[in-house]
Design an enzyme around this catalytic site. Structure first.
Site, short mmCIF file in Angstrom:
data_model
loop_
_atom_site.label_atom_id
_atom_site.label_comp_id
_atom_site.label_asym_id
_atom_site.label_seq_id
_atom_site.Cartn_x
_atom_site.Cartn_y
_atom_site.Cartn_z
CB SER A 135 57.13 2.33 15.82
OG SER A 135 57.67 2.12 14.29
CG HIS B 70 60.29 5.64 12.87
ND1 HIS B 70 60.55 5.76 14.30
CD2 HIS B 70 59.54 4.44 12.70
CE1 HIS B 70 60.20 4.57 14.73
NE2 HIS B 70 59.62 3.85 14.01
#
Length: 202
Positions: free
Chosen positions: A123, A158
């Site tokens: 991330s 994401h």
């Protein structure tokens, strides 16, 4: 000496036991002995639970972690240079980069990378290696800010999240001649010598 970066969008040790992408990462150095892996939880403000999960996941290797306070250590370059892998956790990308730049740890990572230390992250830890980041700024929506610039372009992890996807796609229309990568949570990218060599779907 080859240079490697593994950009992980989602999953990994924080969400699953014996995650495939973590097993993939451990094979990159091609060593038989336990690997020296340093974890950075800067983006999560050194969250204790996150750090504990890292140690549980990599207990058969030689795990260690660096806190925000450690980044100001006078011998931090030597410490990072001895590692096989640096694993960067998720959280607030902009906060993490601000801390790294304030402490000159961004330069520590770049020098270590040039010396063959493998960089990996999930991330925020996937996004940070690129020239430009486009992500949340606390609760004030999304904004563009500078990454470490080791890799060209920008990465959106994401991408399966609708709000993030719409924000990134809208921003992307303003980016000309820039390489943009989008990854859903089961997708990951492996770069060797700053060139994409594999997309790993888990």
């Amino acid at each position: 000496m080859d240079r490697h970066i593994l950009a992980i969008s989602g999953g990994g040790f924080s969400e699953e036991d014996k995650a495939y992408i973590d097993e993939y990462l451990l094979k990159i150095p091609r060593k038989r002995e336990p690997l020296k892996i340093g974890f950075l939880a800067t983006a999560s403000h050194d969250a204790e639970g996150y750090i504990n999960k890292f140690y549980d996941a990599f207990q058969t290797e030689q795990p260690s972690h660096l806190t925000i306070k450690d980044l100001e250590s006078p011998n931090i370059q030597e410490v990072v240079n001895t590692l096989d892998l640096v694993y960067v956790g998720g959280g607030n990308t902009q906060y993490m980069l601000e801390i790294w730049k304030k402490t000159n740890f961004d330069m520590v990572l770049k020098r270590a990378y040039r010396n063959g230390v493998i960089l990996a992250g999930i991330s925020a830890g996937a996004m940070c290696w690129f020239e430009t980041c486009y992500s949340e700024k606390t609760d004030q929506g999304y904004e563009e800010f500078e990454g470490l610039g080791i890799l060209k372009g920008s990465l959106c992890p994401h991408y399966n999240d609708e709000e993030r996807r719409m924000a990134f796609d809208n921003w992307a229309t303003t980016q000309t001649n820039r390489t943009l990568y989008t990854l859903e949570d089961n997708e990951n990218l492996h770069f060797k010598n700053e060139q994409l060599i594999a997309k790993i779907i888990t």
